[in-house]
Design a protein around this motif. Structure first.
Motif: not given
Length: 329
Positions: A158-174
């Motif tokens: 269906d070309g949609n984003k998967a349910v529960g898929a994790l969003v990519p991050i670029h920095k992080g909390r640290e």
């Protein structure tokens, strides 16, 4: 004269008491004269001397101090309000500058509240929630391989984003903490303060948005459960189809084998009969007679009416039963 000696001794002791002071290992001292600092800060521990009555001792802590901020609500880049609780560690490195600008620790904590709170709010507003929650950008969370495969399959269809898929991050909390630390450290340096460390103590959803967040999480879990159920039903249908196909194949093979065995038995019986009754003409004639007699009960009943030709093979034995033996009256 003798009466003045005790008074003089008391005055001298009082003067000496006000002229000397001690500096502890965890302290540094600023001497003030009529409210204004005089001389260089005293940072070495020991017994020190000052002008009595004129100069005052202002003790400043040399140890690492704690700042514990109050939780405050602030929006993230993705418009989610969260309650952020922060703490930091700091120390006084320039006591003279600290004394001139802040005077005491209470004023320093108030100024840290303003600076760290402002920088935290700016940093949180520039990043999405996942950037602030996740520890590092290289961390890979545990994920069910079956769930991943099912999501990848659904995405391809269906070309949609998967349910529960994790969003990519670029920095992080640290890195977000480091951004707050660098920005705040420059601002507190003018007060003679060195900022040593800063950390998020707790991050929680705002009470007004918690129900919506929980509903979204429940909805995602339900979608994943429904996907598993549909895949399970499809697998069950496939298994049942294979079972029916295998059952039909086994039954057809068994039926074919039964018919083969039955045919082989009939052929063997026919061969035995043929061998038995073809030994001489009398045996063949007897076989023909017995087989015809076996056919009579199936053909002729009490209510049967038969129309036969006189040349019929079946009639010849019936006809023979009515004829008399030769030589008898």
């Amino acid at each position: 004269m003798n009466r003045l000696l005790p008074i003089a001794a008391a005055l001298l002791a009082f003067l000496l008491f006000n002229a000397f002071y001690t500096v502890g290992e965890a302290q540094q001292v600023i001497l003030t004269q009529f409210g204004k600092p005089v001389g260089a800060p005293v940072t070495e521990a020991g017994l020190k001397m000052k002008l009595p009555f004129i100069q005052d001792v202002n003790r400043i802590d040399k140890r690492i101090l704690e700042w514990d901020g109050s939780p405050s609500d602030m929006p993230t880049k993705d418009k989610l309000y969260i309650a952020v609780d922060l703490f930091a560690r700091w120390r006084i490195t320039d006591p003279l500058q600290y004394f001139l600008r802040l005077r005491d620790e209470r004023s320093a904590l108030s100024r840290l509240d303003d600076i760290l709170g402002s920088e935290t709010r700016n940093a949180v507003a520039k990043h999405e929630l996942i950037e602030i929650i996740r520890t590092t950008k290289d961390r890979i969370p545990l994920q069910d391989s079956t769930l991943g495969e099912s999501q990848d399959t659904a995405d391809a269809q269906d070309g949609n984003k998967a349910v529960g898929a994790l969003v990519p991050i670029h920095k992080g909390r640290e890195q977000v903490e480091q951004e707050i630390f660098k920005a705040a450290a420059e601002k507190v340096k003018v007060f003679g303060i060195e900022l040593l460390d800063i950390r998020f103590k707790r991050i929680n959803y705002n009470a007004s948005v918690q129900p919506k967040i929980f509903e979204r999480m429940i909805s995602e879990r339900r979608q994943i459960a429904e996907r598993f159920r549909s895949e399970g039903n499809g697998e069950a249908a496939r298994i049942r189809g294979n079972m029916s196909r295998d059952l039909n194949r086994i039954q057809s093979e068994a039926y074919r084998r039964v018919e083969e065995i039955r045919g082989e038995g009939d052929a063997k019986a026919a061969e035995i009969y043929a061998n038995a009754y073809n030994q001489n003409p009398e045996a063949a004639h007897f076989y023909e007679f017995t087989r015809t007699l076996e056919a009579y009960p199936a053909i002729v009943t009490e209510d049967s009416t038969m129309v036969l030709s006189t040349d019929s093979d079946l009639f010849k034995f019936l006809k023979a039963t009515g004829s008399k033996p030769s030589g008898q009256p």
